[in-house]
Structures are given as C-alpha cells and as structure tokens.
Design a protein around this motif. Structure first.
Motif, PDB file in Angstrom:
ATOM      1  N   LEU A 250      -0.039 108.023  93.127  1.00  0.00           N
ATOM      2  CA  LEU A 250       0.712 107.579  94.437  1.00  0.00           C
ATOM      3  C   LEU A 250       1.545 106.990  94.579  1.00  0.00           C
ATOM      4  O   LEU A 250       2.671 107.441  96.204  1.00  0.00           O
ATOM      5  N   GLY A 251       2.586 105.619  94.231  1.00  0.00           N
ATOM      6  CA  GLY A 251       3.605 105.455  93.861  1.00  0.00           C
ATOM      7  C   GLY A 251       3.756 104.398  94.599  1.00  0.00           C
ATOM      8  O   GLY A 251       4.866 103.599  94.506  1.00  0.00           O
ATOM      9  N   GLU A 252       2.188 103.877  94.858  1.00  0.00           N
ATOM     10  CA  GLU A 252       2.156 102.538  95.460  1.00  0.00           C
ATOM     11  C   GLU A 252       2.273 101.313  94.137  1.00  0.00           C
ATOM     12  O   GLU A 252       1.547 101.901  93.181  1.00  0.00           O
ATOM     13  N   PRO A 253       2.423  99.955  94.137  1.00  0.00           N
ATOM     14  CA  PRO A 253       2.349  98.987  93.532  1.00  0.00           C
ATOM     15  C   PRO A 253       0.982  98.892  93.271  1.00  0.00           C
ATOM     16  O   PRO A 253       0.517  98.619  93.900  1.00  0.00           O
ATOM     17  N   ALA A 254       0.779  98.862  91.765  1.00  0.00           N
ATOM     18  CA  ALA A 254      -1.351  98.378  91.377  1.00  0.00           C
ATOM     19  C   ALA A 254      -0.918  96.988  91.285  1.00  0.00           C
ATOM     20  O   ALA A 254       0.238  96.609  90.953  1.00  0.00           O
ATOM     21  N   GLY A 255      -2.297  96.767  91.899  1.00  0.00           N
ATOM     22  CA  GLY A 255      -2.763  94.607  91.998  1.00  0.00           C
ATOM     23  C   GLY A 255      -2.072  95.319  90.795  1.00  0.00           C
ATOM     24  O   GLY A 255      -3.190  95.384  89.927  1.00  0.00           O
ATOM     25  N   SER A 256      -1.748  93.341  90.420  1.00  0.00           N
ATOM     26  CA  SER A 256      -1.046  93.296  89.024  1.00  0.00           C
ATOM     27  C   SER A 256      -1.852  91.742  88.575  1.00  0.00           C
ATOM     28  O   SER A 256      -2.238  90.846  87.543  1.00  0.00           O
ATOM     29  N   SER A 257      -2.508  90.888  89.671  1.00  0.00           N
ATOM     30  CA  SER A 257      -2.874  89.799  89.746  1.00  0.00           C
ATOM     31  C   SER A 257      -4.013  89.401  91.356  1.00  0.00           C
ATOM     32  O   SER A 257      -3.675  90.452  92.122  1.00  0.00           O
ATOM     33  N   ILE A 258      -5.024  88.593  91.147  1.00  0.00           N
ATOM     34  CA  ILE A 258      -5.220  88.220  91.983  1.00  0.00           C
ATOM     35  C   ILE A 258      -4.691  86.553  93.204  1.00  0.00           C
ATOM     36  O   ILE A 258      -4.410  85.852  91.886  1.00  0.00           O
ATOM     37  N   SER A 259      -5.079  86.830  94.253  1.00  0.00           N
ATOM     38  CA  SER A 259      -4.105  85.802  94.046  1.00  0.00           C
ATOM     39  C   SER A 259      -5.285  84.470  94.832  1.00  0.00           C
ATOM     40  O   SER A 259      -6.707  84.901  94.390  1.00  0.00           O
ATOM     41  N   PRO A 260      -5.312  82.732  94.735  1.00  0.00           N
ATOM     42  CA  PRO A 260      -6.215  82.042  94.773  1.00  0.00           C
ATOM     43  C   PRO A 260      -6.412  82.615  95.896  1.00  0.00           C
ATOM     44  O   PRO A 260      -8.029  81.843  95.975  1.00  0.00           O
ATOM     45  N   ASP A 261      -6.183  82.876  97.315  1.00  0.00           N
ATOM     46  CA  ASP A 261      -7.272  82.949  98.345  1.00  0.00           C
ATOM     47  C   ASP A 261      -8.222  83.479  98.357  1.00  0.00           C
ATOM     48  O   ASP A 261      -9.334  83.315  98.833  1.00  0.00           O
ATOM     49  N   LEU A 262      -7.935  84.846  98.016  1.00  0.00           N
ATOM     50  CA  LEU A 262      -8.712  86.151  97.573  1.00  0.00           C
ATOM     51  C   LEU A 262      -9.685  85.579  96.793  1.00  0.00           C
ATOM     52  O   LEU A 262     -11.261  85.850  96.604  1.00  0.00           O
TER      53      LEU A 262
ATOM     54  N   SER B  52       3.827  78.808  89.924  1.00  0.00           N
ATOM     55  CA  SER B  52       4.806  79.694  90.036  1.00  0.00           C
ATOM     56  C   SER B  52       4.659  80.843  89.837  1.00  0.00           C
ATOM     57  O   SER B  52       4.867  81.372  88.822  1.00  0.00           O
ATOM     58  N   ALA B  53       4.187  80.991  91.024  1.00  0.00           N
ATOM     59  CA  ALA B  53       3.406  82.422  91.264  1.00  0.00           C
ATOM     60  C   ALA B  53       2.831  82.919  90.381  1.00  0.00           C
ATOM     61  O   ALA B  53       2.666  83.962  90.026  1.00  0.00           O
TER      62      ALA B  53
END
Length: 226
Positions: free
Chosen positions: A97-109, A142-143
């Motif tokens: 749909l044109g939205e960026p797909a998740g590329s990584s999981i955040s530490p909090d999640l 580093s992100a």
C-alpha cells in the motif's frame, strides 16, 4: 615294691601327656579362631572399601548431576523440550500500500513480548538463536536492537519458547494466539505468527560470557538459620 614305684612314677607322666594334648587342641582351636577372625576382618575391610568406593562414586554422580542441573537452569546447556515458535516478520500488505514495512523490532516491543511469555510460565526462551537468561540485556545501540550484543538487523526472527509439557505448550500457544501482542506488532508494521505446539524444539546453550563483576561470595554468617 618295684611295681608300686613304677605306678607312682608313671601316673604323673600320663597326666602331663594328657595336659599337653589338651593344650595342643586348645592351641589349634585358637589358631583356627584367629584364622577365621583374620578372614572375617579381611572380608569386612573389602566390604568397607567397596562401600567407600560406591559412596565416593555416588557423591561424584550426585555432584555431576547437580552441576548439570545448575548449568541447565543457568542456560549453559543445550536442551530439547516441547514448546512453540513465534515468527516476527514484516507486514507486506503495508508495503504494497506504499507504507514502509517494518524492518526491525524495537527493544521495548521485544521486552514486552518476553515479559508476556514469562508471565505465561515459559520455561526457556531463545531469540534469533540467542538464549535468554536472567542477566540478558536488550537495548538499542546505534539505532539497532541488540540482545546481549547480538544484532537483530534482519527479519524474519524466530522466538523459540519451551514449556514443561505438550499440554503446557498447547496452553501457551492458545494464550499467545489470543494475546494483544499481535496487534502491538501490527501497529509497528510487523506480523507475529504463533505456531501450534511442537513436541521437540532444540534450544542452544548461552554462548556469551556471564559477567560476575558485581557478585561476591556470601559470608557464612549471612542469611540466618533456616
């Protein structure tokens, strides 16, 4: 007169002979008793040596078993157990749909997911091949999300979870399928898939060095009497 004298002299000789014979019999009995006692002593010593050897071996076996149990509890041994596998991957529908797909999981999640699994009495957890133990650190560097220094830079990621039994694994699977975690992951453009219970999943041993810088031996007086 001669006959009487002969009898007088002869009688003490007969008594002495009888006494010596009796002494010999008594001596033989004592020697046999001594021999029997020595045999019994040797047999007892051999039994004691055997018991001591068995006790030492039993102690060594108990120590080895205890060490293996402690290593398993600490995550230092590879184990195989029933459980489930969670798969974290991008939501490709959003990408289409044109939205960026998740590329990584955040530490909090990731932390919230692990806390929920522990709340459901997960026995062992492994994230992307990294065994999770009590001292595991999940943070962003580093992100990038890192778990004990291991970088979680690409998806999909597998989270393996062990349960006590197949029955517990089925309960865990049902709870996670009904959990709100899937929605939380979807908000981050990630898809969380929960597998059905599996009879055997292999969990690798913790491979990093366990830090003990802040640990010290407990004093014998500390802790009180139980």
């Amino acid at each position: 007169m001669v006959a009487i004298q002969f009898q007088t002299v002869k009688e003490p000789v007969e008594r002495d002979t009888r006494d010596i014979w009796q002494l010999r019999q008594d001596l033989l009995k004592e020697k046999k008793l001594q021999s029997d006692l020595l045999t019994e002593i040797r047999s007892t010593e051999e039994k004691l040596a055997g018991y001591e050897s068995k006790r030492t071996h039993r102690k060594e076996t108990v120590l080895k078993d205890t060490l293996e149990e402690l290593k398993t509890e600490a995550g230092l041994s590879e184990i195989t157990a029933p459980g489930i596998i969670l798969t974290i991957e991008p939501v490709f529908e959003e990408f289409m749909l044109g939205e960026p797909a998740g590329s990584s999981i955040s530490p909090d999640l990731l932390k919230r997911l692990l806390n929920e699994l522990n709340m459901y009495e997960a026995k062992v957890i492994s994230v992307d091949g990294q065994r999770v133990i009590n001292s595991t650190v999940i943070r962003e560097v580093s992100a990038e999300t890192r778990i004990d220094g291991h970088r979680l830079v690409s998806l999909p990621i597998e989270v393996k979870v062990a349960a006590e039994s197949m029955m517990e694994a089925e309960k865990l699977s049902n709870r996670m399928k009904a959990s709100q975690s899937a929605e939380e992951f979807f908000i981050e453009n990630l898809k969380l898939t929960v597998s059905d219970p599996m009879p055997e999943i292999t969990f690798e041993a913790y491979s990093n060095k366990i830090r003990t810088n802040n640990m010290k031996p407990a004093n014998a007086d500390e802790g009180g009497d139980s």
